[in-house]
Design a protein around this motif. Sequence first.
Motif, short mmCIF file in Angstrom:
data_model
loop_
_atom_site.label_atom_id
_atom_site.label_comp_id
_atom_site.label_asym_id
_atom_site.label_seq_id
_atom_site.Cartn_x
_atom_site.Cartn_y
_atom_site.Cartn_z
N CYS A 182 -2.00 7.09 -8.65
CA CYS A 182 -2.69 6.46 -7.52
C CYS A 182 -3.41 7.55 -6.73
O CYS A 182 -2.78 8.47 -6.20
N LEU A 183 -4.72 7.45 -6.65
CA LEU A 183 -5.52 8.42 -5.91
C LEU A 183 -5.83 7.93 -4.50
O LEU A 183 -6.02 8.73 -3.59
N GLU A 184 -5.89 6.62 -4.34
CA GLU A 184 -6.20 6.03 -3.04
C GLU A 184 -5.80 4.56 -3.08
O GLU A 184 -5.96 3.88 -4.10
N HIS A 185 -5.28 4.07 -1.96
CA HIS A 185 -4.92 2.65 -1.88
C HIS A 185 -4.93 2.28 -0.41
O HIS A 185 -4.28 2.93 0.39
N GLY A 186 -5.68 1.26 -0.06
CA GLY A 186 -5.74 0.85 1.33
C GLY A 186 -6.02 -0.63 1.49
O GLY A 186 -6.53 -1.28 0.58
N VAL A 187 -5.67 -1.14 2.65
CA VAL A 187 -5.97 -2.53 3.02
C VAL A 187 -6.71 -2.49 4.35
O VAL A 187 -6.38 -1.71 5.24
N VAL A 216 0.84 -1.20 0.00
CA VAL A 216 0.00 0.00 0.00
C VAL A 216 0.88 1.26 0.00
O VAL A 216 0.64 2.18 -0.78
N ALA A 217 1.88 1.29 0.85
CA ALA A 217 2.76 2.47 0.93
C ALA A 217 3.47 2.71 -0.40
O ALA A 217 3.54 3.86 -0.87
N ARG A 218 3.97 1.65 -1.03
CA ARG A 218 4.63 1.80 -2.33
C ARG A 218 3.64 2.30 -3.38
O ARG A 218 3.94 3.19 -4.16
N SER A 219 2.46 1.69 -3.38
CA SER A 219 1.46 2.02 -4.40
C SER A 219 1.01 3.46 -4.30
O SER A 219 0.80 4.13 -5.32
N ARG A 220 0.84 3.97 -3.09
CA ARG A 220 0.39 5.35 -2.90
C ARG A 220 1.36 6.35 -3.52
O ARG A 220 0.96 7.46 -3.86
N ALA A 221 2.62 5.97 -3.65
CA ALA A 221 3.64 6.87 -4.21
C ALA A 221 3.70 6.81 -5.73
O ALA A 221 4.40 7.60 -6.35
N PHE A 238 0.40 -2.49 -12.23
CA PHE A 238 0.46 -3.95 -12.32
C PHE A 238 1.79 -4.45 -12.89
O PHE A 238 2.19 -5.57 -12.62
N ALA A 239 2.49 -3.60 -13.65
CA ALA A 239 3.75 -3.99 -14.26
C ALA A 239 4.97 -3.76 -13.36
O ALA A 239 6.06 -4.27 -13.65
N VAL A 240 4.79 -3.04 -12.27
CA VAL A 240 5.90 -2.78 -11.34
C VAL A 240 6.34 -4.11 -10.72
O VAL A 240 5.50 -4.87 -10.22
N PRO A 241 7.64 -4.42 -10.76
CA PRO A 241 8.11 -5.70 -10.21
C PRO A 241 7.66 -5.95 -8.77
O PRO A 241 7.33 -7.09 -8.41
N GLU A 242 7.62 -4.90 -7.95
CA GLU A 242 7.20 -5.08 -6.56
C GLU A 242 5.72 -5.44 -6.46
O GLU A 242 5.32 -6.18 -5.55
N SER A 243 4.91 -4.96 -7.39
CA SER A 243 3.49 -5.34 -7.40
C SER A 243 3.33 -6.81 -7.77
O SER A 243 2.53 -7.53 -7.17
N ILE A 244 4.09 -7.24 -8.75
CA ILE A 244 4.07 -8.64 -9.16
C ILE A 244 4.51 -9.53 -8.00
O ILE A 244 3.88 -10.55 -7.70
N ALA A 245 5.58 -9.13 -7.31
CA ALA A 245 6.09 -9.89 -6.18
C ALA A 245 5.07 -9.95 -5.05
O ALA A 245 4.91 -10.99 -4.38
N PHE A 246 4.36 -8.84 -4.81
CA PHE A 246 3.34 -8.82 -3.76
C PHE A 246 2.23 -9.83 -4.07
O PHE A 246 1.82 -10.60 -3.21
N LYS A 300 -8.11 3.47 -5.88
CA LYS A 300 -8.62 4.37 -6.92
C LYS A 300 -7.42 4.81 -7.74
O LYS A 300 -6.40 5.24 -7.18
N TRP A 301 -7.58 4.72 -9.06
CA TRP A 301 -6.51 5.12 -9.98
C TRP A 301 -7.06 6.16 -10.95
O TRP A 301 -8.21 6.08 -11.35
N ALA A 302 -6.22 7.09 -11.34
CA ALA A 302 -6.64 8.17 -12.23
C ALA A 302 -7.03 7.67 -13.61
O ALA A 302 -7.88 8.26 -14.27
N SER A 303 -6.41 6.57 -14.04
CA SER A 303 -6.68 6.07 -15.39
C SER A 303 -6.34 4.59 -15.49
O SER A 303 -5.63 4.04 -14.63
N GLU A 304 -6.83 3.98 -16.53
CA GLU A 304 -6.50 2.57 -16.80
C GLU A 304 -5.01 2.43 -17.08
O GLU A 304 -4.38 1.45 -16.67
#
Length: 96
Positions: free
Chosen positions: A35-40, A26-31, A66-74, A55-59
């Motif tokens: 990214c408009l909002e991200h929470g767990v 969540v902390a990584r994603s918010r940066a 989704f392509a960020v390596p850390e997102s894939i690892a998560f 919430k994301w500004a756009s597709e």
Amino acid sequence: MIIVHGCAVVPEAKLEEALRLSREHVARSRAEPGCLEHGVYLDPDVAGRLLFVEKWASEAALKQHFAVPESIAFVEAISAIASESPSLSMFSASEL
């Protein structure tokens, strides 16, 4: 705006690990750009159920996330400890 709703259920013995992984994600994603909002959140009625609201500004911003390596690892890490397959739903929305 794109709204994402995710869910993962983890065994009680793995809940602290799942929360740690989720909070880091969540902390990584918010940066990230767009990214408009991200929470767990913990579901108060289902033990070990984590709910993700984003919430994301756009597709395009979401696809980049989704392509960020850390997102894939998560996703791989949370899937490995989940007691059932995590779910993910995405919606296109506009504010009224």
